[in-house]
Design an enzyme around this catalytic site. Structure first.
Site, mmCIF file in Angstrom:
data_model
loop_
_atom_site.group_PDB
_atom_site.id
_atom_site.type_symbol
_atom_site.label_atom_id
_atom_site.label_comp_id
_atom_site.label_asym_id
_atom_site.label_seq_id
_atom_site.Cartn_x
_atom_site.Cartn_y
_atom_site.Cartn_z
ATOM 1 N N THR A 1 0.862 -1.183 0.000
ATOM 2 C CA THR A 1 0.000 0.000 0.000
ATOM 3 C C THR A 1 0.895 1.228 0.000
ATOM 4 O OG1 THR A 1 -1.695 -1.189 1.247
ATOM 5 C CG2 THR A 1 -1.861 1.211 1.180
ATOM 6 N N LYS B 1 -0.225 5.398 8.434
ATOM 7 C CA LYS B 1 0.337 5.752 7.127
ATOM 8 C C LYS B 1 -0.739 5.742 6.045
ATOM 9 C CE LYS B 1 1.905 2.500 4.811
ATOM 10 N NZ LYS B 1 1.400 1.504 3.819
ATOM 11 N N LYS C 1 -7.659 0.734 -2.394
ATOM 12 C CA LYS C 1 -7.122 0.291 -1.110
ATOM 13 C C LYS C 1 -7.192 1.406 -0.068
ATOM 14 C CE LYS C 1 -4.984 -1.980 2.078
ATOM 15 N NZ LYS C 1 -3.603 -2.502 1.979
#
Length: 355
Positions: free
Chosen positions: A91, A291, A223
């Protein structure tokens, strides 16, 4: 994920060995020990893996780690050549995926011209079949035009296998789904690569695979939408549990109540009981969730979308990650619950912090 490829027979045989490398070498050793009957080759670098494999799957934890491994002198890009495919499951920011795609594709261009006579034509077909890149430029006799046209059609169907190709495939799912082959792959990029692996490798490692188009970046967008929603849900759930216990309600009973109504969620059912007893053994580390939520906030800002609920949750996750006293950055993302209690002034929260 590697274990699933072995367990499902996608790799691990003499004909199709599983070729691996990890920044922590002991993890490769542990994999070989767990599957002693499988053929597993451990390489010295990411470059060595890419050079040895037609398709390489990459999964790294952060943009910095991904960039370091991709760009290193002995990294992923250094091993890319014609006929190699990279499937990146991390990701990252959309721009990171696009940069890698451009770099991979740039290393695998193929040039095809035409051939002068039947002998050269047959030689070119043989060379093509064996994976060589044949380039010959000359005048075509009229008698061979039909054959040349047929060969060009053959090339158009098969030349993608000679190019280096890139597919982004970030996953929805954490440690548990990765171990049991229940990940969800969110893909974009080279469609031929997706079609080649969707019913084999991706099916072994996941329970579903989705293709969002040829433009790299759309898998990452999907995502970040998923993970930002998951983070916001958990932050709201944590505040709800803290409120429940602070006004005298039994936390376990409230988890049960929530699980019986329209707002039930596997996340609440799995995390709730553990959160109440401060069990934050990591499946999806808090620092990684933070994050992802930061990346999602940036994506929403760029798209001009009102995203205040996520942004507030992102702030909680970031503060929890950076809190040296709590020291929960490496714990599960459910540990944001500890920051919620730390910043609460209820009697229950004060007692809980003192325990």
């Amino acid at each position: 994920m590697a274990g699933c490829l072995l367990s499902e027979g996608v790799a691990g045989t003499k004909e199709k060995p599983l070729v691996v490398w990890n920044r922590t070498g002991s993890k490769c050793t542990a994999l070989k020990d767990k599957f002693p009957d499988k053929v597993i080759e451990v390489k010295d670098s990411a470059k060595d893996v890419v050079e040895s494999c037609g398709v390489t799957y990459s999964m790294l934890s952060t943009p910095d780690a991904s960039r370091a491994v991709f760009d290193a002198a002995d990294g992923v890009l250094a091993g890319v050549a014609e006929g190699r495919s990279i499937v990146d499951c991390a990701t990252l920011a959309e721009a990171d995926m696009q940069r890698m795609n451009e770099a991979v594709v740039a290393k695998g261009g193929v040039s095809c011209y035409v051939f002068v006579n039947a002998f050269l034509f047959a030689s070119a077909i043989a060379a093509f079949a064996y994976g060589y890149n044949c380039v010959c430029e000359c005048i075509v006799p009229e008698s061979t035009k039909t054959h040349i046209n047929q060969f060009c059609k053959f090339i158009s169907r098969n030349v993608s296998h000679m190019n280096s190709r890139f597919l982004e495939a970030p996953v929805s799912g954490s440690k548990g789904p990765a171990a049991t082959g229940a990940l969800i792959f969110l893909c974009a990029g080279n469609k031929a690569v997706f079609d080649e692996i969707v019913d084999s490798a991706l099916a072994a490692m996941g329970k579903a695979s989705h293709y969002f188009g040829s433009e790299v970046g759309y898998g990452t967008r999907a995502k970040l939408v998923v993970n930002s929603l998951m983070g916001s849900m958990l932050a709201a759930f944590g505040e709800g549990l803290a409120l429940a216990e602070s006004v005298g309600l039994d936390g376990s009973k409230m988890v049960e109540v929530i699980g019986q109504g329209a707002i039930q969620s596997p996340v609440f059912g799995l995390k709730g009981p553990k959160m109440l007893v401060k069990d934050h053994a990591p499946n999806f580390p808090l620092k990684h969730a933070s994050k992802d939520m930061t990346l999602a906030s940036a994506m929403a800002k760029k798209a001009g979308v009102e995203f205040s609920v996520n942004n507030q949750a992102e702030s909680l996750f970031r503060k929890a990650t950076e809190d040296k006293e709590l020291n929960v950055a490496d714990e599960d993302f459910s540990a944001v619950f500890e920051l919620i209690h730390k910043e609460s002034t209820s009697e229950y929260s004060r007692k809980r912090k003192a325990e």
